[in-house]
Design an enzyme around this catalytic site. Structure first.
Site: not given
Length: 462
Positions: A78, A260, A264, A287, A365
């Site tokens: 926060h 919110h 976070d 988290h 190649h």
């Protein structure tokens, strides 16, 4: 050019930690350029410092917790979100406990403190990581996923779905970080009743009350739970509102939970340590997934910074076009591997080659799976360096360049038809007697594809 910022004056807040329940004083102090966000535990001997770094994340249960050399910082997100939202780069955060005060469960009071302290520009330029491709991290166990995609500015969208009737699917979006204060900062933390019971049984949320956490009632409340809640929150009476929220707390927004979660995400991604230009989309963020993504992105950024991938405007007028290059270098097609010179000084040169399917070396190649030979990349870097050394003589058309030594050659990625190669050659030592010793690097698609130490000498045509 955007300058770094810090706060003008120090400012303090006091409160209790949500999980420890301990009274804590937190002080924000101005910090020097490139400091980033650092926590200082002034209550411990030596006032140890813990940088806000994703690599220090040790626990994400009920918050993002950091630990360095045994010193801990709990629920850091926060506070960090407030500094990102206020566009502050450098600050020292002093604490006399392990956990910042929870305040009302949002970043609102931290934002107010930052504004009270004042914000000032610093001399150094702010560094950004410009997202060039989609980078993602998924947690298969929970179905959570977070990704970042290219965008001109830092944007965040969160989508939450907890599978409960009381809190259904919600979305939140922040298109401009300048809107963090008005749209996101006052979104408070929340919990479900069944989580609350577990936390109370384990002696956690000691600093919790009904003013700093929204409690969604997702089950019937037993008499025992009701009594425990009364004791924990110091209330004589607790009720459930019709919208399923405990007690009389009023939501700031119908989608406050999603907002919110967005808060976070911003706080957790501050642990990357570098500002992002890109759009973050988080589905069912938490988290754990946030900080794992932060670790992944931080690692990618550090690798790119180590390789120092240069960025140039490829549409700009070149310093030398192919005709000017041929007036300088003795090489000719099909053995001329530099199309343009973009930049040159006394100590470095930058060249470019557009790799096409009709290159002569693709004939033999791996024609079915064409890959540019590594030796040709080295030769192209040397030709770019040859431009630099030939620029030191008045009549470059009368000179030839010869290799003397090649050291520490590394090939890191394939170069394919359609790629644009950028060659950057920097002098290791000054040019003497026509001898050039340089560090050469080749880049394509924003990655270092090859590097080598090259030494060459120019000599007059006989």
């Amino acid at each position: 050019m955007v300058k770094q910022k810090t706060i003008q004056n120090e400012v303090s807040l006091t409160g209790v930690g949500l999980h420890t329940g301990k009274e804590v004083k937190m002080t924000f102090k101005p910090a020097p350029v490139n400091n980033g966000y650092t926590f200082v535990r002034v209550d411990l001997e030596g006032s140890p410092v813990i940088e806000a770094d994703a690599n220090y994340v040790v626990n994400t249960q009920r918050g993002t917790n950091l630990e360095k050399l045994g010193v801990k910082i709990q629920t850091s997100e926060h506070v960090l979100a407030a500094f990102v939202g206020c566009d502050v780069d450098n600050v020292i955060i002093e604490l006399n406990e392990s956990e910042p005060p929870i305040m009302d469960g949002s970043s609102k009071f931290f934002v107010e403190a930052i504004e009270k302290a004042g914000i000032v520009e610093q001399e150094a330029e702010r560094c950004y990581y410009v997202v060039k491709e989609v980078i993602s991290f998924a947690d298969e166990a929970t179905g959570s996923e977070i990704l970042v995609m290219p965008a001109d500015d830092y944007q965040v969208t969160t989508m939450v779905d907890f599978g409960t009737k009381v809190l259904g699917t919600q979305n939140a979006t922040l298109k401009n970080i300048a809107d963090f204060k008005t749209e996101i900062s006052d979104a408070r933390t929340f919990s479900f009743l069944h989580e609350l019971e577990t936390l109370l049984d384990n002696g956690l949320i000691k600093g919790g009350d009904l003013n700093n956490a929204i409690v969604y009632v997702d089950k019937e409340i037993s008499e025992k739970t009701m009594n425990n809640l009364k004791v924990a929150f110091g209330k004589e009476k607790i009720s459930v509102k019709p919208n399923g929220i405990l007690d009389n707390l009023t939501l700031h927004y119908p989608n406050e939970a999603a907002r919110h979660k967005l808060l976070d995400v911003i706080g957790d991604l501050a642990l990357i340590g570098t500002r992002i230009k890109g759009k973050v989309i988080a589905n069912k963020p938490g988290h754990f997934v946030n900080t794992q993504f932060a670790k992944k992105l931080s690692k990618i950024i550090k690798i790119e910074q180590k390789n120092q991938v240069p960025v140039y405007d490829l549409n700009a007028e070149p310093l030398m076009d192919i005709h000017q290059i041929m007036n300088t270098l003795p090489h000719r097609p099909p053995f001329l591997f530099v199309d343009r010179i973009i930049e040159m000084s006394d100590s470095h040169v930058v060249g470019l080659k557009n790799v096409t399917m009709n290159e002569s070396f693709f004939v033999g190649h791996f024609p079915e799976a064409p890959v540019m030979p590594g030796v040709i990349i080295v030769e192209a870097m040397a030709q770019t360096g040859g431009i630099l050394v030939l620029s030191t003589v008045p009549d470059p058309e009368n000179y030839l360049t010869f290799f003397m030594k090649i050291d520490n050659v590394k090939f890191k990625h394939k170069v394919l038809p359609g790629d644009t190669l950028i060659f950057k050659c920097d002098l290791i030592t000054p040019i003497r007697r026509g001898i050039c010793h340089m560090q050469a690097k080749a880049y394509a698609n924003g990655k270092l594809v090859a590097e080598a130490e090259l030494m060459a000498q120019i000599a007059k045509k006989s």
